[in-house]
Motif scaffolding. Sequence first.
Motif, PDB file in Angstrom:
ATOM      1  N   VAL A 196      27.898  38.983  57.525  1.00 55.19           N
ATOM      2  CA  VAL A 196      26.454  39.160  57.435  1.00 55.19           C
ATOM      3  C   VAL A 196      25.735  37.815  57.562  1.00 55.19           C
ATOM      4  O   VAL A 196      24.724  37.689  58.264  1.00 55.19           O
ATOM      5  CB  VAL A 196      26.084  39.846  56.104  1.00 55.19           C
ATOM      6  CG1 VAL A 196      24.603  39.711  55.812  1.00 55.19           C
ATOM      7  CG2 VAL A 196      26.478  41.319  56.146  1.00 55.19           C
ATOM      8  N   LEU A 197      26.260  36.782  56.896  1.00 55.11           N
ATOM      9  CA  LEU A 197      25.650  35.462  57.012  1.00 55.11           C
ATOM     10  C   LEU A 197      25.797  34.890  58.411  1.00 55.11           C
ATOM     11  O   LEU A 197      24.886  34.234  58.928  1.00 55.11           O
ATOM     12  CB  LEU A 197      26.281  34.515  55.984  1.00 55.11           C
ATOM     13  CG  LEU A 197      25.835  34.721  54.539  1.00 55.11           C
ATOM     14  CD1 LEU A 197      26.707  33.907  53.595  1.00 55.11           C
ATOM     15  CD2 LEU A 197      24.380  34.335  54.367  1.00 55.11           C
ATOM     16  N   VAL A 198      26.943  35.123  59.034  1.00 56.37           N
ATOM     17  CA  VAL A 198      27.127  34.690  60.416  1.00 56.37           C
ATOM     18  C   VAL A 198      26.092  35.359  61.316  1.00 56.37           C
ATOM     19  O   VAL A 198      25.514  34.730  62.214  1.00 56.37           O
ATOM     20  CB  VAL A 198      28.557  34.980  60.905  1.00 56.37           C
ATOM     21  CG1 VAL A 198      28.674  34.788  62.411  1.00 56.37           C
ATOM     22  CG2 VAL A 198      29.552  34.069  60.192  1.00 56.37           C
TER      23      VAL A 198
ATOM     24  N   ILE B 118      17.807  23.345  47.779  1.00 59.65           N
ATOM     25  CA  ILE B 118      18.736  24.444  47.479  1.00 59.65           C
ATOM     26  C   ILE B 118      19.184  24.364  46.024  1.00 59.65           C
ATOM     27  O   ILE B 118      19.290  25.388  45.334  1.00 59.65           O
ATOM     28  CB  ILE B 118      19.938  24.401  48.438  1.00 59.65           C
ATOM     29  CG1 ILE B 118      19.471  24.696  49.859  1.00 59.65           C
ATOM     30  CG2 ILE B 118      21.002  25.415  48.013  1.00 59.65           C
ATOM     31  CD1 ILE B 118      20.532  24.455  50.909  1.00 59.65           C
ATOM     32  N   ARG B 119      19.440  23.155  45.543  1.00 57.91           N
ATOM     33  CA  ARG B 119      19.815  23.016  44.137  1.00 57.91           C
ATOM     34  C   ARG B 119      18.675  23.446  43.211  1.00 57.91           C
ATOM     35  O   ARG B 119      18.901  23.947  42.120  1.00 57.91           O
ATOM     36  CB  ARG B 119      20.201  21.560  43.838  1.00 57.91           C
ATOM     37  CG  ARG B 119      21.509  21.111  44.460  1.00 57.91           C
ATOM     38  CD  ARG B 119      21.941  19.755  43.916  1.00 57.91           C
ATOM     39  NE  ARG B 119      23.100  19.261  44.639  1.00 57.91           N
ATOM     40  CZ  ARG B 119      23.038  18.409  45.650  1.00 57.91           C
ATOM     41  NH1 ARG B 119      21.862  17.959  46.050  1.00 57.91           N
ATOM     42  NH2 ARG B 119      24.123  18.003  46.255  1.00 57.91           N
ATOM     43  N   ARG B 120      17.443  23.259  43.656  1.00 55.38           N
ATOM     44  CA  ARG B 120      16.286  23.548  42.816  1.00 55.38           C
ATOM     45  C   ARG B 120      16.013  25.048  42.716  1.00 55.38           C
ATOM     46  O   ARG B 120      15.781  25.570  41.616  1.00 55.38           O
ATOM     47  CB  ARG B 120      15.040  22.829  43.356  1.00 55.38           C
ATOM     48  CG  ARG B 120      13.822  22.913  42.460  1.00 55.38           C
ATOM     49  CD  ARG B 120      12.662  22.112  43.022  1.00 55.38           C
ATOM     50  NE  ARG B 120      12.082  22.762  44.193  1.00 55.38           N
ATOM     51  CZ  ARG B 120      11.136  23.705  44.140  1.00 55.38           C
ATOM     52  NH1 ARG B 120      10.673  24.103  42.966  1.00 55.38           N
ATOM     53  NH2 ARG B 120      10.658  24.231  45.238  1.00 55.38           N
ATOM     54  N   ILE B 121      16.030  25.767  43.842  1.00 57.54           N
ATOM     55  CA  ILE B 121      15.623  27.176  43.823  1.00 57.54           C
ATOM     56  C   ILE B 121      16.693  28.136  44.342  1.00 57.54           C
ATOM     57  O   ILE B 121      16.472  29.343  44.344  1.00 57.54           O
ATOM     58  CB  ILE B 121      14.314  27.388  44.618  1.00 57.54           C
ATOM     59  CG1 ILE B 121      14.499  27.021  46.096  1.00 57.54           C
ATOM     60  CG2 ILE B 121      13.176  26.599  44.006  1.00 57.54           C
ATOM     61  CD1 ILE B 121      13.273  27.341  46.951  1.00 57.54           C
ATOM     62  N   GLY B 122      17.836  27.623  44.796  1.00 56.08           N
ATOM     63  CA  GLY B 122      18.909  28.508  45.231  1.00 56.08           C
ATOM     64  C   GLY B 122      18.903  28.778  46.729  1.00 56.08           C
ATOM     65  O   GLY B 122      17.925  28.505  47.428  1.00 56.08           O
ATOM     66  N   HIS B 123      20.009  29.336  47.188  1.00 54.02           N
ATOM     67  CA  HIS B 123      20.207  29.558  48.616  1.00 54.02           C
ATOM     68  C   HIS B 123      19.241  30.599  49.190  1.00 54.02           C
ATOM     69  O   HIS B 123      18.616  30.378  50.226  1.00 54.02           O
ATOM     70  CB  HIS B 123      21.653  30.006  48.874  1.00 54.02           C
ATOM     71  CG  HIS B 123      22.662  28.926  48.703  1.00 54.02           C
ATOM     72  ND1 HIS B 123      22.964  28.382  47.477  1.00 54.02           N
ATOM     73  CD2 HIS B 123      23.443  28.285  49.605  1.00 54.02           C
ATOM     74  CE1 HIS B 123      23.892  27.454  47.634  1.00 54.02           C
ATOM     75  NE2 HIS B 123      24.199  27.372  48.911  1.00 54.02           N
TER      76      HIS B 123
ATOM     77  N   SER C 127      26.446  26.302  53.870  1.00 52.09           N
ATOM     78  CA  SER C 127      27.053  25.939  52.580  1.00 52.09           C
ATOM     79  C   SER C 127      27.516  27.186  51.836  1.00 52.09           C
ATOM     80  O   SER C 127      28.535  27.174  51.132  1.00 52.09           O
ATOM     81  CB  SER C 127      26.066  25.138  51.727  1.00 52.09           C
ATOM     82  OG  SER C 127      24.934  25.919  51.375  1.00 52.09           O
ATOM     83  N   TRP C 128      26.797  28.292  52.000  1.00 47.48           N
ATOM     84  CA  TRP C 128      27.201  29.543  51.371  1.00 47.48           C
ATOM     85  C   TRP C 128      28.522  30.033  51.960  1.00 47.48           C
ATOM     86  O   TRP C 128      29.456  30.391  51.247  1.00 47.48           O
ATOM     87  CB  TRP C 128      26.098  30.590  51.579  1.00 47.48           C
ATOM     88  CG  TRP C 128      26.163  31.751  50.640  1.00 47.48           C
ATOM     89  CD1 TRP C 128      27.251  32.193  49.937  1.00 47.48           C
ATOM     90  CD2 TRP C 128      25.092  32.634  50.302  1.00 47.48           C
ATOM     91  NE1 TRP C 128      26.926  33.291  49.187  1.00 47.48           N
ATOM     92  CE2 TRP C 128      25.604  33.581  49.393  1.00 47.48           C
ATOM     93  CE3 TRP C 128      23.757  32.707  50.682  1.00 47.48           C
ATOM     94  CZ2 TRP C 128      24.820  34.609  48.874  1.00 47.48           C
ATOM     95  CZ3 TRP C 128      22.981  33.723  50.154  1.00 47.48           C
ATOM     96  CH2 TRP C 128      23.501  34.668  49.262  1.00 47.48           C
ATOM     97  N   ILE C 129      28.608  30.012  53.283  1.00 52.45           N
ATOM     98  CA  ILE C 129      29.855  30.428  53.935  1.00 52.45           C
ATOM     99  C   ILE C 129      30.985  29.489  53.535  1.00 52.45           C
ATOM    100  O   ILE C 129      32.112  29.922  53.268  1.00 52.45           O
ATOM    101  CB  ILE C 129      29.699  30.463  55.465  1.00 52.45           C
ATOM    102  CG1 ILE C 129      28.615  31.451  55.878  1.00 52.45           C
ATOM    103  CG2 ILE C 129      31.017  30.845  56.127  1.00 52.45           C
ATOM    104  CD1 ILE C 129      28.321  31.444  57.376  1.00 52.45           C
TER     105      ILE C 129
END
Length: 440
Positions: free
Chosen positions: A26-28, A81-86, A134-136
């Motif tokens: 799905v991310l791809v 991304i660290r502040r509010i998430g992916h 980074s999620w993948i």
Amino acid sequence: MTRLVRWPGLARNGHSNLAAYRNIFVLVAALTLLQGAMAALAMVMSLKLLAGGVAELGIGFVAAAYSAGFLGGTLIAPHEIRRIGHIRTFTLLAGICALAALVLPLAGREVAGWSFLLALAGAGAAGMLTAGESWIANAAPAQSRGAILGFYHMVSKTGAIAAPFVVAGALAGFGAFMVVAGLFIAALLPVAATNRSQPELVAAKPFGPRRLLAQAPASVFAAFCAGAVNNSVAQLYPVFAAAMRPDDAAGFAAQLNGAILAGAMIGLWPVGLMSDRFDRRLVIAAAAALGALAAGGLALTAAIDVPLLTLALAAAFGAGSLSYYAVAVANAADRASPEEITSMMAGILVIWGIGSVIGPVIAGGFLQVLPGGAGLFLFAGLALGALMLACLSRMAISPPPLAEERAPFTVSPATSLAIAEFDPRGEGEQPDLFAEEATS
């Protein structure tokens, strides 16, 4: 041995592994739509500015602004991304990119307005790539990382090939801008709909240029040249297409882009195989030579109307010029200790980004001095020829690493700092975060 693209795990466990990787797919898909949006935006940018009477040098400045925004977004995105998430980051930046695309018609032919909006879009696209990749990277099982990286690279390129054909059919009026905005919005839908837990971001801290030059100068030369040449061609090829086929600029531009990317996809594997058997600097030099010869041929064909010859040369250019960046990364990885590989690869990507900012301005100048679109590929040919000589000179100065010190070649697209964490040559194993349902 070169890591070939395959569906990870299907041969061993069939549908069970397919289910385990469904969110990776799905991310791809989301990032494939994003790659399509980026390719479509580049085509719209060049053709709309050209139709508005903007000089080629001005188009080069706008392309450089997009690249500068992309480089800045690559460096800043991990903090956001660290502040509010992916998911929130991906959604926020997709909205910014779509809004920038929709506001572009209001900029008219003003280079400053286009540059500002394209810089915003570049920063947003870089942040979306960082969040998705980074999620993948965190989700992919360590034993399947090479296969998933290759799969992602090949599939995402199909989006970059297909999107310009869609834009070509909607170039009149505001239709093209709506298509680009729609692709950015479509990219966020799969990410926003997932119910899986988000990973912690682990972003590599890039090595600085001085350290990279000391450890792997040939890789620095190659990465800079890849950014300067390949990004210039990716942003400005519609100017070349419009000069060759003014009556069908959009359609021929889409074909030209497709030929270049198809050549890159085909050429990557033989180049990777050779780089595992020979000095990687020699392979970079050979790929650069192929790209330089094809670029020279394209510059010569700018004055004639032989579409099949032009497309064949474009495919050869893609096979040479768009394939050696991954070899440059592998060459740098060979010269780094295991704990340094991720930071080394991230630093190489930053060098690529610097080249991608400088290249379009120089290429725009070449286009203005040498009319008819030939200047773009004259610049590409000269730069690739210089890279070939630089790599051959490095071979004469320093020996290659010992065979036991060389890591296998792996696909390494120039996208975000997170791709360094994705690469299987990096240290440490990552958990399969998609195996656990979100708790909220």
